[in-house]
Design a protein around this motif. Structure first.
Motif, PDB file in Angstrom:
ATOM      1  N   SER A   1      14.295 -36.803 108.397  1.00  0.00           N
ATOM      2  CA  SER A   1      13.527 -38.014 108.098  1.00  0.00           C
ATOM      3  C   SER A   1      13.850 -39.180 109.024  1.00  0.00           C
ATOM      4  N   GLU A   2      14.901 -39.082 109.810  1.00  0.00           N
ATOM      5  CA  GLU A   2      15.247 -40.211 110.678  1.00  0.00           C
ATOM      6  C   GLU A   2      14.246 -40.394 111.824  1.00  0.00           C
ATOM      7  N   ILE A   3      13.471 -39.374 112.118  1.00  0.00           N
ATOM      8  CA  ILE A   3      12.452 -39.496 113.158  1.00  0.00           C
ATOM      9  C   ILE A   3      11.308 -40.312 112.586  1.00  0.00           C
ATOM     10  N   LYS A   4      10.975 -41.378 113.272  1.00  0.00           N
ATOM     11  CA  LYS A   4       9.901 -42.270 112.818  1.00  0.00           C
ATOM     12  C   LYS A   4       8.816 -42.298 113.890  1.00  0.00           C
ATOM     13  N   ASP A   5       7.631 -41.856 113.505  1.00  0.00           N
ATOM     14  CA  ASP A   5       6.498 -41.855 114.430  1.00  0.00           C
ATOM     15  C   ASP A   5       5.237 -41.693 113.596  1.00  0.00           C
ATOM     16  N   GLU A   6       4.177 -42.381 113.964  1.00  0.00           N
ATOM     17  CA  GLU A   6       2.929 -42.277 113.189  1.00  0.00           C
ATOM     18  C   GLU A   6       2.300 -40.888 113.275  1.00  0.00           C
ATOM     19  N   ASN A   7       2.704 -40.104 114.257  1.00  0.00           N
ATOM     20  CA  ASN A   7       2.187 -38.743 114.419  1.00  0.00           C
ATOM     21  C   ASN A   7       3.144 -37.682 113.885  1.00  0.00           C
ATOM     22  N   TYR A   8       4.038 -38.093 112.983  1.00  0.00           N
ATOM     23  CA  TYR A   8       5.073 -37.186 112.469  1.00  0.00           C
ATOM     24  C   TYR A   8       5.123 -37.225 110.951  1.00  0.00           C
ATOM     25  N   LEU A   9       5.192 -36.031 110.367  1.00  0.00           N
ATOM     26  CA  LEU A   9       5.378 -35.894 108.922  1.00  0.00           C
ATOM     27  C   LEU A   9       6.521 -34.908 108.696  1.00  0.00           C
ATOM     28  N   TYR A  10       7.484 -35.341 107.904  1.00  0.00           N
ATOM     29  CA  TYR A  10       8.600 -34.470 107.528  1.00  0.00           C
ATOM     30  C   TYR A  10       8.426 -34.046 106.074  1.00  0.00           C
ATOM     31  N   LEU A  11       8.480 -32.731 105.846  1.00  0.00           N
ATOM     32  CA  LEU A  11       8.424 -32.176 104.495  1.00  0.00           C
ATOM     33  C   LEU A  11       9.713 -31.424 104.215  1.00  0.00           C
ATOM     34  N   ARG A  12      10.458 -31.905 103.244  1.00  0.00           N
ATOM     35  CA  ARG A  12      11.668 -31.190 102.826  1.00  0.00           C
ATOM     36  C   ARG A  12      11.229 -30.046 101.910  1.00  0.00           C
ATOM     37  N   VAL A  13      11.479 -28.831 102.359  1.00  0.00           N
ATOM     38  CA  VAL A  13      11.083 -27.642 101.607  1.00  0.00           C
ATOM     39  C   VAL A  13      12.328 -26.800 101.353  1.00  0.00           C
ATOM     40  N   ASN A  14      12.560 -26.498 100.089  1.00  0.00           N
ATOM     41  CA  ASN A  14      13.698 -25.669  99.703  1.00  0.00           C
ATOM     42  C   ASN A  14      13.200 -24.455  98.930  1.00  0.00           C
ATOM     43  N   GLY A  15      12.517 -23.567  99.613  1.00  0.00           N
ATOM     44  CA  GLY A  15      12.126 -22.316  98.987  1.00  0.00           C
ATOM     45  C   GLY A  15      10.656 -22.079  98.834  1.00  0.00           C
ATOM     46  N   PHE A  16       9.855 -23.145  98.630  1.00  0.00           N
ATOM     47  CA  PHE A  16       8.451 -22.906  98.371  1.00  0.00           C
ATOM     48  C   PHE A  16       7.611 -24.087  98.846  1.00  0.00           C
ATOM     49  N   ILE A  17       6.589 -23.803  99.621  1.00  0.00           N
ATOM     50  CA  ILE A  17       5.641 -24.823 100.054  1.00  0.00           C
ATOM     51  C   ILE A  17       4.710 -25.079  98.869  1.00  0.00           C
ATOM     52  N   THR A  18       4.830 -26.263  98.280  1.00  0.00           N
ATOM     53  CA  THR A  18       4.109 -26.573  97.043  1.00  0.00           C
ATOM     54  C   THR A  18       2.735 -27.182  97.324  1.00  0.00           C
ATOM     55  N   ASN A  19       1.947 -27.301  96.265  1.00  0.00           N
ATOM     56  CA  ASN A  19       0.665 -27.990  96.380  1.00  0.00           C
ATOM     57  C   ASN A  19       0.863 -29.458  96.743  1.00  0.00           C
ATOM     58  N   LYS A  20       1.958 -30.047  96.278  1.00  0.00           N
ATOM     59  CA  LYS A  20       2.271 -31.437  96.642  1.00  0.00           C
ATOM     60  C   LYS A  20       2.482 -31.539  98.157  1.00  0.00           C
ATOM     61  N   ASP A  21       3.149 -30.549  98.748  1.00  0.00           N
ATOM     62  CA  ASP A  21       3.341 -30.524 100.205  1.00  0.00           C
ATOM     63  C   ASP A  21       1.995 -30.396 100.917  1.00  0.00           C
ATOM     64  N   LEU A  22       1.133 -29.541 100.383  1.00  0.00           N
ATOM     65  CA  LEU A  22      -0.196 -29.360 100.983  1.00  0.00           C
ATOM     66  C   LEU A  22      -1.009 -30.648 100.907  1.00  0.00           C
ATOM     67  N   TYR A  23      -0.864 -31.380  99.826  1.00  0.00           N
ATOM     68  CA  TYR A  23      -1.548 -32.669  99.681  1.00  0.00           C
ATOM     69  C   TYR A  23      -1.037 -33.668 100.720  1.00  0.00           C
ATOM     70  N   LYS A  24       0.265 -33.675 100.955  1.00  0.00           N
ATOM     71  CA  LYS A  24       0.833 -34.577 101.966  1.00  0.00           C
ATOM     72  C   LYS A  24       0.301 -34.222 103.354  1.00  0.00           C
ATOM     73  N   ILE A  25       0.175 -32.934 103.640  1.00  0.00           N
ATOM     74  CA  ILE A  25      -0.386 -32.502 104.935  1.00  0.00           C
ATOM     75  C   ILE A  25      -1.835 -32.961 105.030  1.00  0.00           C
ATOM     76  N   TYR A  26      -2.594 -32.758 103.981  1.00  0.00           N
ATOM     77  CA  TYR A  26      -3.995 -33.166 103.949  1.00  0.00           C
ATOM     78  C   TYR A  26      -4.133 -34.663 104.247  1.00  0.00           C
ATOM     79  N   ASN A  27      -3.336 -35.489 103.572  1.00  0.00           N
ATOM     80  CA  ASN A  27      -3.393 -36.940 103.799  1.00  0.00           C
ATOM     81  C   ASN A  27      -2.943 -37.316 105.215  1.00  0.00           C
ATOM     82  N   PHE A  28      -1.938 -36.646 105.708  1.00  0.00           N
ATOM     83  CA  PHE A  28      -1.448 -36.902 107.063  1.00  0.00           C
ATOM     84  C   PHE A  28      -2.527 -36.604 108.101  1.00  0.00           C
ATOM     85  N   MET A  29      -3.264 -35.555 107.884  1.00  0.00           N
ATOM     86  CA  MET A  29      -4.269 -35.139 108.858  1.00  0.00           C
ATOM     87  C   MET A  29      -5.565 -35.958 108.754  1.00  0.00           C
ATOM     88  N   LYS A  30      -5.756 -36.713 107.659  1.00  0.00           N
ATOM     89  CA  LYS A  30      -6.965 -37.528 107.518  1.00  0.00           C
ATOM     90  C   LYS A  30      -6.987 -38.652 108.490  1.00  0.00           C
TER      91      LYS A  30
END
Length: 157
Positions: free
Chosen positions: A128-157
């Motif tokens: 998370s220390e990397i800061k850039d408007e073109n960067y999204l960090y997702l902490r995943v510990n075992g399973f890519i959740t729907n919440k993670d997919l929503y964050k990707i969706y919003n990031f790509m909008k």
């Protein structure tokens, strides 16, 4: 878009837990890879493997090749499971992989950002220390959740 992907303990869990040996880690890995493949296809994204797995993989024409000299040696049973995991990685990621880590995830990500890529890091380590408007960090510990997919969706909008 480029997904910087960690593998161990992020999308591929250790089958040895505090309570018993859980034999569902390959199932979990395959579910995660199916989700990743959907993301890759939907966004025409690519994979950059930042995991320590990059030391036992080779890259050839966007395809990963297993290159672990310890595989098949006596008393190296762990590598049998690792190879099964590789076969799943190969099945879902081949054709999408553009790079393997040079050993430092932070440097890998910064180089991709300097090349003006949108970067999503999927990792169980804190990036998370990397800061850039073109960067999204997702902490995943075992399973890519729907919440993670929503964050990707919003990031790509």
């Amino acid at each position: 878009m480029i997904i910087c992907l960690d593998i161990d303990d992020c999308i591929f869990l250790n089958r040895n837990t505090w309570v018993c040996d859980m034999a569902d880690n390959m199932d979990m890995l395959e579910i995660n890879l199916k989700r990743l493949q959907k993301i890759l296809d939907f966004y025409s994204a690519k994979i950059f493997i930042t995991s320590s797995w990059s030391t036992q993989l080779k890259l050839e024409n966007s395809n990963i090749i297993y290159d672990n000299p310890a595989y098949g040696l006596p008393n190296k049973i762990y590598y049998d499971e690792e190879f099964k995991a590789f076969q799943l990685l190969e099945k879902y990621l081949n054709g999408h992989v553009i790079g393997l880590s040079g050993g430092n995830r932070f440097e890998d990500i910064r180089k991709l950002l300097e090349q003006n890529h949108k970067v999503i890091a999927i990792d169980d380590s804190d990036l998370s220390e990397i800061k850039d408007e073109n960067y999204l960090y997702l902490r995943v510990n075992g399973f890519i959740t729907n919440k993670d997919l929503y964050k990707i969706y919003n990031f790509m909008k």
